[in-house]
Write a protein that holds these residues in place. Structure first.
Motif, PDB file in Angstrom:
ATOM      1  N   CYS A  28     -15.497 -48.702 -25.867  1.00  0.00           N
ATOM      2  CA  CYS A  28     -16.666 -49.463 -25.301  1.00  0.00           C
ATOM      3  C   CYS A  28     -17.536 -48.512 -24.208  1.00  0.00           C
ATOM      4  CB  CYS A  28     -16.485 -50.776 -24.549  1.00  0.00           C
ATOM      5  SG  CYS A  28     -15.528 -51.796 -25.297  1.00  0.00           S
ATOM      6  N   ALA A  29     -18.688 -48.586 -23.929  1.00  0.00           N
ATOM      7  CA  ALA A  29     -19.338 -47.710 -22.896  1.00  0.00           C
ATOM      8  C   ALA A  29     -20.413 -48.653 -22.277  1.00  0.00           C
ATOM      9  CB  ALA A  29     -20.256 -46.335 -23.748  1.00  0.00           C
ATOM     10  N   GLU A  30     -20.786 -48.139 -20.942  1.00  0.00           N
ATOM     11  CA  GLU A  30     -21.622 -48.817 -20.133  1.00  0.00           C
ATOM     12  C   GLU A  30     -22.307 -47.768 -19.523  1.00  0.00           C
ATOM     13  OE1 GLU A  30     -22.334 -52.600 -17.384  1.00  0.00           O
ATOM     14  OE2 GLU A  30     -20.472 -51.969 -17.749  1.00  0.00           O
ATOM     15  N   ALA A  31     -23.650 -47.792 -18.956  1.00  0.00           N
ATOM     16  CA  ALA A  31     -24.245 -46.996 -17.950  1.00  0.00           C
ATOM     17  C   ALA A  31     -25.034 -47.687 -17.059  1.00  0.00           C
ATOM     18  CB  ALA A  31     -24.976 -45.807 -18.880  1.00  0.00           C
ATOM     19  N   THR A  32     -25.186 -47.498 -15.845  1.00  0.00           N
ATOM     20  CA  THR A  32     -25.682 -48.274 -14.784  1.00  0.00           C
ATOM     21  C   THR A  32     -26.364 -47.345 -13.967  1.00  0.00           C
ATOM     22  OG1 THR A  32     -24.076 -50.055 -14.917  1.00  0.00           O
ATOM     23  CG2 THR A  32     -25.701 -49.998 -12.882  1.00  0.00           C
ATOM     24  N   ALA A  33     -27.931 -47.575 -13.860  1.00  0.00           N
ATOM     25  CA  ALA A  33     -28.713 -46.688 -12.901  1.00  0.00           C
ATOM     26  C   ALA A  33     -29.299 -47.745 -11.815  1.00  0.00           C
ATOM     27  CB  ALA A  33     -30.036 -46.254 -13.794  1.00  0.00           C
ATOM     28  N   LYS A  34     -29.274 -47.067 -10.583  1.00  0.00           N
ATOM     29  CA  LYS A  34     -29.657 -47.774  -9.488  1.00  0.00           C
ATOM     30  C   LYS A  34     -30.513 -47.234  -8.496  1.00  0.00           C
ATOM     31  CE  LYS A  34     -25.602 -46.309  -6.493  1.00  0.00           C
ATOM     32  NZ  LYS A  34     -24.729 -46.530  -5.753  1.00  0.00           N
ATOM     33  N   THR A  35     -31.317 -47.663  -7.847  1.00  0.00           N
ATOM     34  CA  THR A  35     -32.269 -47.220  -6.896  1.00  0.00           C
ATOM     35  C   THR A  35     -31.737 -47.754  -5.627  1.00  0.00           C
ATOM     36  OG1 THR A  35     -33.774 -49.129  -7.002  1.00  0.00           O
ATOM     37  CG2 THR A  35     -34.057 -47.393  -8.638  1.00  0.00           C
ATOM     38  N   PRO A  37     -30.134 -46.090  -2.453  1.00  0.00           N
ATOM     39  CA  PRO A  37     -30.496 -44.667  -3.077  1.00  0.00           C
ATOM     40  C   PRO A  37     -30.053 -44.503  -4.534  1.00  0.00           C
ATOM     41  CG  PRO A  37     -28.259 -44.805  -2.035  1.00  0.00           C
ATOM     42  CD  PRO A  37     -28.729 -46.169  -1.685  1.00  0.00           C
ATOM     43  N   SER A  38     -30.843 -43.734  -5.005  1.00  0.00           N
ATOM     44  CA  SER A  38     -30.529 -43.227  -6.623  1.00  0.00           C
ATOM     45  C   SER A  38     -29.104 -43.152  -7.031  1.00  0.00           C
ATOM     46  CB  SER A  38     -31.594 -42.473  -6.897  1.00  0.00           C
ATOM     47  OG  SER A  38     -32.964 -42.794  -6.869  1.00  0.00           O
ATOM     48  N   GLY A  39     -28.935 -43.337  -8.055  1.00  0.00           N
ATOM     49  CA  GLY A  39     -27.553 -42.890  -8.447  1.00  0.00           C
ATOM     50  C   GLY A  39     -27.176 -43.836  -9.806  1.00  0.00           C
ATOM     51  N   ALA A  40     -26.446 -43.076 -10.579  1.00  0.00           N
ATOM     52  CA  ALA A  40     -25.827 -43.661 -11.797  1.00  0.00           C
ATOM     53  C   ALA A  40     -24.342 -43.509 -11.678  1.00  0.00           C
ATOM     54  CB  ALA A  40     -26.505 -42.799 -12.907  1.00  0.00           C
ATOM     55  N   ALA A  66     -12.566 -43.896 -18.206  1.00  0.00           N
ATOM     56  CA  ALA A  66     -12.949 -42.775 -17.793  1.00  0.00           C
ATOM     57  C   ALA A  66     -14.354 -43.114 -17.019  1.00  0.00           C
ATOM     58  CB  ALA A  66     -13.562 -41.616 -18.805  1.00  0.00           C
ATOM     59  N   THR A  67     -14.490 -42.920 -15.754  1.00  0.00           N
ATOM     60  CA  THR A  67     -15.766 -43.325 -14.877  1.00  0.00           C
ATOM     61  C   THR A  67     -16.330 -42.037 -14.239  1.00  0.00           C
ATOM     62  OG1 THR A  67     -14.524 -45.383 -14.458  1.00  0.00           O
ATOM     63  CG2 THR A  67     -16.482 -44.983 -12.934  1.00  0.00           C
ATOM     64  N   SER A  68     -17.690 -42.079 -14.237  1.00  0.00           N
ATOM     65  CA  SER A  68     -18.310 -40.951 -13.639  1.00  0.00           C
ATOM     66  C   SER A  68     -19.477 -41.693 -12.813  1.00  0.00           C
ATOM     67  CB  SER A  68     -18.946 -40.144 -14.570  1.00  0.00           C
ATOM     68  OG  SER A  68     -19.766 -39.162 -13.979  1.00  0.00           O
ATOM     69  N   THR A  69     -19.564 -41.151 -11.537  1.00  0.00           N
ATOM     70  CA  THR A  69     -20.593 -41.794 -10.619  1.00  0.00           C
ATOM     71  C   THR A  69     -21.390 -40.356  -9.931  1.00  0.00           C
ATOM     72  OG1 THR A  69     -19.196 -43.703  -9.898  1.00  0.00           O
ATOM     73  CG2 THR A  69     -21.073 -43.041  -8.523  1.00  0.00           C
ATOM     74  N   SER A  70     -22.623 -40.669 -10.007  1.00  0.00           N
ATOM     75  CA  SER A  70     -23.252 -39.299  -9.459  1.00  0.00           C
ATOM     76  C   SER A  70     -24.671 -40.067  -8.684  1.00  0.00           C
ATOM     77  CB  SER A  70     -24.064 -38.752 -10.545  1.00  0.00           C
ATOM     78  OG  SER A  70     -22.929 -38.112 -11.331  1.00  0.00           O
ATOM     79  N   SER A  71     -24.977 -39.343  -7.882  1.00  0.00           N
ATOM     80  CA  SER A  71     -26.132 -39.633  -6.785  1.00  0.00           C
ATOM     81  C   SER A  71     -26.651 -38.333  -6.633  1.00  0.00           C
ATOM     82  CB  SER A  71     -25.900 -40.388  -5.610  1.00  0.00           C
ATOM     83  OG  SER A  71     -25.052 -39.396  -4.779  1.00  0.00           O
ATOM     84  N   CYS A  72     -27.743 -38.240  -5.589  1.00  0.00           N
ATOM     85  CA  CYS A  72     -28.611 -37.004  -5.393  1.00  0.00           C
ATOM     86  C   CYS A  72     -27.746 -36.288  -4.463  1.00  0.00           C
ATOM     87  CB  CYS A  72     -29.977 -37.439  -4.721  1.00  0.00           C
ATOM     88  SG  CYS A  72     -30.913 -38.051  -5.802  1.00  0.00           S
ATOM     89  N   THR A  73     -26.732 -36.665  -3.913  1.00  0.00           N
ATOM     90  CA  THR A  73     -25.941 -35.792  -2.913  1.00  0.00           C
ATOM     91  C   THR A  73     -24.337 -35.631  -3.299  1.00  0.00           C
ATOM     92  OG1 THR A  73     -25.056 -37.915  -1.713  1.00  0.00           O
ATOM     93  CG2 THR A  73     -27.058 -36.840  -0.944  1.00  0.00           C
ATOM     94  N   ALA A  74     -23.981 -36.360  -4.327  1.00  0.00           N
ATOM     95  CA  ALA A  74     -22.494 -36.176  -4.791  1.00  0.00           C
ATOM     96  C   ALA A  74     -22.179 -36.816  -6.047  1.00  0.00           C
ATOM     97  CB  ALA A  74     -21.564 -36.954  -3.560  1.00  0.00           C
ATOM     98  N   GLU A  75     -21.072 -36.334  -6.606  1.00  0.00           N
ATOM     99  CA  GLU A  75     -20.520 -36.837  -7.997  1.00  0.00           C
ATOM    100  C   GLU A  75     -19.035 -37.005  -7.782  1.00  0.00           C
ATOM    101  OE1 GLU A  75     -20.490 -32.738  -7.577  1.00  0.00           O
ATOM    102  OE2 GLU A  75     -22.282 -33.690  -7.828  1.00  0.00           O
ATOM    103  N   GLU A  76     -18.615 -37.778  -8.745  1.00  0.00           N
ATOM    104  CA  GLU A  76     -17.204 -38.245  -8.450  1.00  0.00           C
ATOM    105  C   GLU A  76     -16.752 -38.719  -9.912  1.00  0.00           C
ATOM    106  OE1 GLU A  76     -14.702 -40.637  -5.564  1.00  0.00           O
ATOM    107  OE2 GLU A  76     -16.021 -41.797  -6.564  1.00  0.00           O
ATOM    108  N   GLY A  77     -15.547 -38.334 -10.450  1.00  0.00           N
ATOM    109  CA  GLY A  77     -15.081 -38.685 -11.583  1.00  0.00           C
ATOM    110  C   GLY A  77     -13.721 -39.319 -11.560  1.00  0.00           C
ATOM    111  N   SER A  78     -13.198 -40.226 -12.460  1.00  0.00           N
ATOM    112  CA  SER A  78     -11.902 -40.669 -12.733  1.00  0.00           C
ATOM    113  C   SER A  78     -11.401 -40.935 -14.156  1.00  0.00           C
ATOM    114  CB  SER A  78     -11.560 -41.798 -11.604  1.00  0.00           C
ATOM    115  OG  SER A  78     -12.306 -42.999 -12.083  1.00  0.00           O
ATOM    116  N   THR A  79     -10.113 -40.894 -14.267  1.00  0.00           N
ATOM    117  CA  THR A  79      -9.630 -41.228 -15.692  1.00  0.00           C
ATOM    118  C   THR A  79      -8.213 -41.774 -15.377  1.00  0.00           C
ATOM    119  OG1 THR A  79     -10.632 -39.147 -16.407  1.00  0.00           O
ATOM    120  CG2 THR A  79      -9.074 -40.341 -17.875  1.00  0.00           C
ATOM    121  N   LYS A  80      -8.133 -42.898 -16.024  1.00  0.00           N
ATOM    122  CA  LYS A  80      -6.713 -43.550 -15.902  1.00  0.00           C
ATOM    123  C   LYS A  80      -6.344 -43.759 -17.510  1.00  0.00           C
ATOM    124  CE  LYS A  80      -7.956 -45.978 -11.664  1.00  0.00           C
ATOM    125  NZ  LYS A  80      -8.166 -47.333 -11.091  1.00  0.00           N
ATOM    126  N   LEU A  81      -5.224 -43.566 -17.842  1.00  0.00           N
ATOM    127  CA  LEU A  81      -4.567 -43.745 -19.087  1.00  0.00           C
ATOM    128  C   LEU A  81      -3.303 -43.744 -19.141  1.00  0.00           C
ATOM    129  CD1 LEU A  81      -3.765 -40.926 -20.745  1.00  0.00           C
ATOM    130  CD2 LEU A  81      -5.804 -40.373 -19.791  1.00  0.00           C
TER     131      LEU A  81
END
Length: 103
Positions: A28-35, A37-40, A66-81
């Motif tokens: 499964c996959a999901e993507a979310t964009a927000k305003t 502040p902007s980010g995804a 697996a999760t990835s979060t990005s904004s105009c100022t930072a990015e972060e990711g994580s993986t659990k398995l």
């Protein structure tokens, strides 16, 4: 995903994939964009997968997120398995990159 406003997209999950040396369930996959502040945020999950000769699993993965979060100022990711190689549980470190000795 390209959008001018806040939006979330999640296509239907792939229930199973079967190939000669690969089988996988519930991808499964999901993507979310927000305003403001902007980010995804993007998330992918896999219930379980096996890679190896049919009848003899060599590598097994379960409970993968697996999760990835990005904004105009930072990015972060994580993986659990949970990982098994040749039927043996493999403990992964918390470092960004983990090397496995398969010899």
């Amino acid at each position: 995903m390209r959008t001018a406003g806040a939006e979330s997209k999640a296509p239907p999950c792939a229930q199973s994939v079967e190939a000669l040396v690969l089988s996988a369930d519930a991808l499964c996959a999901e993507a979310t964009a927000k305003t403001g502040p902007s980010g995804a945020t993007a998330t992918a999950t896999l219930a379980e997968a096996r890679v190896g000769v049919p009848g003899l699993p060599v590598v097994e993965v379960s409970g993968l997120t697996a999760t990835s979060t990005s904004s105009c100022t930072a990015e972060e990711g994580s993986t659990k398995l949970t990982l098994k190689v040749a039927g043996i549980d493999v403990t992964l470190g918390s470092a960004e990159t983990t090397a496995l000795n398969c010899a």
